[in-house]
Design an enzyme around this catalytic site. Structure first.
Site, mmCIF file in Angstrom:
data_model
loop_
_atom_site.group_PDB
_atom_site.id
_atom_site.type_symbol
_atom_site.label_atom_id
_atom_site.label_comp_id
_atom_site.label_asym_id
_atom_site.label_seq_id
_atom_site.Cartn_x
_atom_site.Cartn_y
_atom_site.Cartn_z
ATOM 1 N N ARG A 1 0.802 -1.215 0.000
ATOM 2 C CA ARG A 1 0.000 0.000 0.000
ATOM 3 C C ARG A 1 0.843 1.277 0.000
ATOM 4 N NH1 ARG A 1 -3.010 -3.999 1.951
ATOM 5 N NH2 ARG A 1 -0.977 -4.611 2.717
ATOM 6 N N THR A 2 1.784 1.363 0.950
ATOM 7 C CA THR A 2 2.502 2.633 1.139
ATOM 8 C C THR A 2 3.356 2.956 -0.090
ATOM 9 O OG1 THR A 2 2.577 2.029 3.461
ATOM 10 C CG2 THR A 2 3.931 3.901 2.788
ATOM 11 N N LYS B 1 25.014 -6.242 -0.755
ATOM 12 C CA LYS B 1 26.482 -6.424 -0.731
ATOM 13 C C LYS B 1 27.080 -5.710 0.477
ATOM 14 C CE LYS B 1 26.509 -6.035 -5.754
ATOM 15 N NZ LYS B 1 26.765 -5.023 -6.793
ATOM 16 N N ARG C 1 11.209 3.637 4.042
ATOM 17 C CA ARG C 1 10.734 2.618 4.990
ATOM 18 C C ARG C 1 11.943 1.780 5.373
ATOM 19 N NH1 ARG C 1 5.525 -1.203 4.780
ATOM 20 N NH2 ARG C 1 4.661 0.805 5.362
ATOM 21 N N HIS D 1 4.656 5.588 11.757
ATOM 22 C CA HIS D 1 4.200 5.499 10.358
ATOM 23 C C HIS D 1 3.240 6.680 10.154
ATOM 24 C CE1 HIS D 1 3.051 4.036 6.551
ATOM 25 N NE2 HIS D 1 2.677 2.806 6.836
HETATM 26 N N1 CP Z 1 -0.393 -0.138 5.997
HETATM 27 C C1 CP Z 1 0.784 -0.361 5.402
HETATM 28 O O1 CP Z 1 1.793 0.256 5.724
HETATM 29 O O2 CP Z 1 0.772 -1.317 4.421
HETATM 30 P P1 CP Z 1 2.016 -1.759 3.559
HETATM 31 O O3 CP Z 1 2.977 -2.475 4.484
HETATM 32 O O4 CP Z 1 1.471 -2.677 2.490
HETATM 33 O O5 CP Z 1 2.670 -0.534 2.989
#
Ligand code: CP
Length: 320
Positions: A54-55, A82, A104, A134
């Protein structure tokens, strides 16, 4: 807004400005205009050291709808395997002219590190760091709640949100608690004692060990994923027992208030924290959360990279 690293960095007014901007962008996107020239010539790098559906995809869609160029970087298949460090990866991306990095990472604090060490000159947006935060997930959740329960206006005062399940490992819960409280909502954490973090008494939220006691009073029922990949201990006896105590089922949903909604940040463990019937029910806004994620991430890119607030642009008559 220079970066978006934590919800704690936003004032209440700034958070509402993100929601208002997202609402305006969503409204405009529903019309004939699907793409805006605002970020033409700017480059956004999606730097993902952890898996995401999603993100990552919604940041890519958001950047492209604002006409930015997008580079997707996944640690798997890159020189990270590496042994290349975060610093050298960041310096490489900087040399390629990234204006913004959406990161991320499995380590809590990775986004802060990137911004504070100034390895990147551009904007840094935290797309999830370890169990820490998040922030864009919390903003899209607040946006979704506001659309359903506050007619898309103002703050979230008067709303009671239950966050249910694996609070201990959840960066979504931490960002949501900060934002929901900032926006005036009441928050109660509902989980077995083993999945409630130490020190929660200082967070200014309610705590309950019983979903059945709470569900009747909630306006928002937010189920969290049980994060098996972060569990290196036994936090509950069996999945069946967990589902019996904390799973959102059709039976439990009968106790909910008439207008209350069901949320989940995804990905879901259907049959564990939420039943398939609950996830797919009329009250579920889970798919809408994903759609709203694009508008909210457009707003965040717009406000960090655009160099002007939405209100300033609107009042100057400049085109989006
Ligand atoms: N909610 C969320 O962060 O989903 P993803 O891990 O798929 O990005």
């Amino acid at each position: 807004m220079k970066h978006l690293l934590s919800i704690a960095d936003l004032s209440k007014d700034e958070a509402i400005e993100v929601l208002d901007t997202a609402a305006e962008l969503a409204r405009l996107s529903e019309g004939t205009v699907k793409k805006f020239p605002t970020l033409r010539g700017r480059t956004v790098v999606n730097l993902f050291f952890e898996d995401s559906t999603r993100t990552r995809i919604s940041f890519e869609a958001a950047a492209k709808r604002l006409s930015a160029d997008v580079i997707n970087f996944a640690a798997k298949g890159s020189s990270v395997s590496k042994g290349e460090s975060l610093k050298d990866t960041a310096l490489t991306l900087q040399a390629m002219g990234a204006d913004a990095v959406v990161i991320r990472h499995g380590a809590s604090g990775a986004a802060h590190q990137l911004a504070k060490q100034e390895w990147m000159k551009g904007v840094v947006i935290n797309a999830g760091d370890g169990t820490h935060e998040h922030p864009t997930q919390a903003l899209l959740d607040a946006f979704t709640i506001r659309r359903h329960l506050k007619e898309n206006q103002g703050d979230l005062s008067g709303i009671k949100v239950g966050i249910i399940g694996d609070i201990l490992h959840s960066r979504v819960a931490r960002s949501n608690i900060l934002l929901l409280k900032k926006l005036g909502a009441e928050v109660v954490l509902i989980a077995p004692p083993t999945l409630i973090p130490v020190g929660v008494a200082k967070w200014g939220v309610g705590v309950s060990y019983s979903l059945d006691d709470q569900i009747k009073s909630l306006d928002v029922v937010m189920a969290l994923r049980v994060q098996k990949e972060r569990m290196n201990d036994l936090y509950f006896p069996t999945e069946r027992e967990y589902a019996r105590g904390y799973g959102l089922t059709s039976e439990r949903m009968k106790q909910m208030k008439t207008k209350s909604i069901v949320m989940h940040p995804g990905p879901m463990n259907r049959g564990l924290e939420i039943s398939a019937e609950s996830a797919d029910s009329q009250r579920s806004v889970i798919v809408e959360q994903v759609a709203n994620g694009v508008s909210v991430r457009m707003a965040v890119l717009y406000l960090t990279l655009g160099g002007a607030t939405f209100k300033e642009l609107a009042s100057s008559g400049e085109s989006l």
